[in-house]
Scaffold this active site. Structure first.
Site, PDB file in Angstrom:
ATOM      1  N   ASP A   9       1.012  -1.095  -0.006  1.00  0.00           N
ATOM      2  CA  ASP A   9       0.019   0.000   0.052  1.00  0.00           C
ATOM      3  C   ASP A   9       0.893   1.094   0.086  1.00  0.00           C
ATOM      4  OD1 ASP A   9      -1.455   2.055   0.806  1.00  0.00           O
ATOM      5  OD2 ASP A   9      -2.474   1.075   2.449  1.00  0.00           O
ATOM      6  N   ILE A  10       0.869   2.072  -0.832  1.00  0.00           N
ATOM      7  CA  ILE A  10       1.932   2.962  -1.242  1.00  0.00           C
ATOM      8  C   ILE A  10       1.833   4.184  -0.008  1.00  0.00           C
ATOM      9  CG2 ILE A  10       0.524   4.869  -2.560  1.00  0.00           C
ATOM     10  CD1 ILE A  10       3.038   5.106  -4.318  1.00  0.00           C
ATOM     11  N   GLY A  31      -9.489   5.601  -5.357  1.00  0.00           N
ATOM     12  CA  GLY A  31      -8.432   5.069  -5.775  1.00  0.00           C
ATOM     13  C   GLY A  31      -7.348   5.356  -4.870  1.00  0.00           C
ATOM     14  N   VAL A  32      -5.908   5.664  -5.367  1.00  0.00           N
ATOM     15  CA  VAL A  32      -4.853   5.778  -4.533  1.00  0.00           C
ATOM     16  C   VAL A  32      -4.913   7.284  -3.832  1.00  0.00           C
ATOM     17  CG1 VAL A  32      -3.226   6.492  -6.478  1.00  0.00           C
ATOM     18  CG2 VAL A  32      -2.427   5.356  -4.498  1.00  0.00           C
ATOM     19  N   ASP A  33      -5.627   8.234  -4.797  1.00  0.00           N
ATOM     20  CA  ASP A  33      -5.750   9.394  -4.337  1.00  0.00           C
ATOM     21  C   ASP A  33      -6.507   9.621  -2.983  1.00  0.00           C
ATOM     22  OD1 ASP A  33      -5.792  12.081  -4.631  1.00  0.00           O
ATOM     23  OD2 ASP A  33      -7.189  12.313  -6.054  1.00  0.00           O
ATOM     24  N   SER A 116      -2.645   5.853 -13.805  1.00  0.00           N
ATOM     25  CA  SER A 116      -3.820   5.615 -15.003  1.00  0.00           C
ATOM     26  C   SER A 116      -4.469   4.283 -15.066  1.00  0.00           C
ATOM     27  CB  SER A 116      -3.124   5.998 -16.316  1.00  0.00           C
ATOM     28  OG  SER A 116      -3.479   7.424 -16.438  1.00  0.00           O
ATOM     29  N   GLY A 118      -6.281   2.516 -12.703  1.00  0.00           N
ATOM     30  CA  GLY A 118      -7.354   2.213 -12.078  1.00  0.00           C
ATOM     31  C   GLY A 118      -8.607   2.691 -12.853  1.00  0.00           C
ATOM     32  N   TYR A 120      -8.936   5.425 -14.291  1.00  0.00           N
ATOM     33  CA  TYR A 120      -8.580   6.033 -15.784  1.00  0.00           C
ATOM     34  C   TYR A 120      -8.470   5.058 -16.947  1.00  0.00           C
ATOM     35  CZ  TYR A 120      -8.183  11.181 -14.133  1.00  0.00           C
ATOM     36  OH  TYR A 120      -8.441  12.102 -13.664  1.00  0.00           O
TER      37      TYR A 120
END
Ligand code: AR6
Length: 326
Positions: A9-10, A31-33, A116, A118, A120
């Protein structure tokens, strides 16, 4: 190892900067954002509001707040619209701009998600290829450690043609049994720790003579090959995905004993044909074994004349193997 593909997990990465796959508003999303904003806390959104957004393919930096990372670089990847709308160039630009910004802010360790891939909709295998190529090219000219963080392993398909070929190559060669007894014995002799000296017993004369005629060592062969190929040291260790410190150790210690992934990485960097790759490995006490998927995958690439270490690592990762490099 300058480029590493890891599963994580980033938001947990302890690096100088993580990269966020954001949208042009920079005001958060899913998402990650979403995960990064949740982990960093509301101060991150406050700072993002001051940035005036970010265009696709570009990048902006903020502090990391409650994250273990010191900074967050926010970049915007392209939305996938079939592949003929400049998506690849924009994705390359998103990675490149983020790396340039990390460099300008003196970051030595950077972690990227697969931008991009996910919401996108960029196909994951192509997104991975762009990431690996762009980061790999950048690292040829810069000293930095970059992690490519793959979160959703299940979604990471290995359905493309190359992986199908590798899978077939493994099937053809993989020996399910463990190492044969003779090989196990040979290895135990090769890797046995040195026995304590026994001062009372004289060393037989023949043994003394044999020891005085040692073959060229791993480090000697490596340095000789670098010279013969007209490479610089830096070209070689970068191509091997090995960091400068490890290379200096090998250069200064004629009897340096590298790990198998390191030895293989140099065989790849020197673009040795299979016979010479085997010789270099044997100098470090190793062999290509058909009882190991790792070995077969590396052998597959060498046999096909593909010496791109980042592509090899991508394949090793897909087959759950450790990666080439230091
Ligand atoms: N750590 C690492 N990777 C992750 C994590 C995580 N915690 N969570 C998801 N991923 P996405 P995009 C992976 O959709 O495609 C947002 O709403 C995920 O599996 O986050 O660039 C933005 O605001 C996928 O492989 O980003 C934009 O509107 C990769 O991160 C839009 O999504 C990227 O997936 C950007 O879409």
């Amino acid at each position: 190892m300058p480029l590493q593909i890891v599963r994580n997990d980033i938001t947990k990465m302890k690096v100088d900067t993580i990269v966020n796959a954001a949208n042009e508003s920079l005001l958060g999303g899913g998402g990650v954002d979403g995960a990064i904003h949740r982990a960093a806390g509301p101060e991150l959104l406050q700072e993002c509001r001051t940035l005036g957004g970010c265009r696709t393919g570009q990048a902006k930096i903020t502090k990391g707040y409650r994250l273990p990372a010191q900074y967050v670089i926010h970049t915007v990847g392209p939305v996938w619209r079939g592949g003929s709308h400049g998506e690849q160039a924009l994705l390359v630009s998103a990675y490149r701009s983020s790396l340039e910004l990390a460099l300008a802010c003196h970051c030595e360790t950077v972690a990227f998600p697969l931008i991009s891939s996910g919401v996108y909709g960029y196909p994951k295998d192509q997104a991975l290829q762009v990431a690996v190529d762009t980061i790999g090219n950048f690292l040829l000219d810069h000293e930095m450690t970059v992690y490519l963080v793959i979160f959703d392993r299940a979604a990471y398909t290995i359905g493309n043609k190359r992986f199908a070929d590798i899978a077939a190559y493994i099937d053809d060669r993989y020996v399910a049994e463990h190492t044969a007894p003779e090989e196990a014995y040979r290895q135990s002799v090769l890797f046995a720790p040195p026995m304590a000296a026994e001062p009372c017993r004289a060393v037989p004369e023949g043994l003394n003579q044999a020891l005085s005629r040692l073959d060229e060592s791993f480090s000697q062969m490596l340095l000789r090959k670098i010279d013969e190929l007209g490479m610089t040291d830096a070209q070689c260790y970068k191509k091997a995905n090995i960091d400068r410190k490890l290379f200096s150790k090998i250069r200064s210690d004629v009897h340096y004993k590298p790990s198998k992934p390191t030895a293989m990485a140099f065989a790849v960097a020197l673009e040795l044909p299979l016979g010479e790759a085997r010789e270099l490995l044997s100098k470090a006490g190793f062999a290509f074994s058909h009882a190991s998927k790792f070995d077969i995958i590396v052998e597959y690439f060498i046999a096909h004349g593909n010496y791109n270490i980042f592509e090899i690592n991508e394949a090793l990762f897909a087959f759950d193997q450790s990666l080439l490099g230091g």
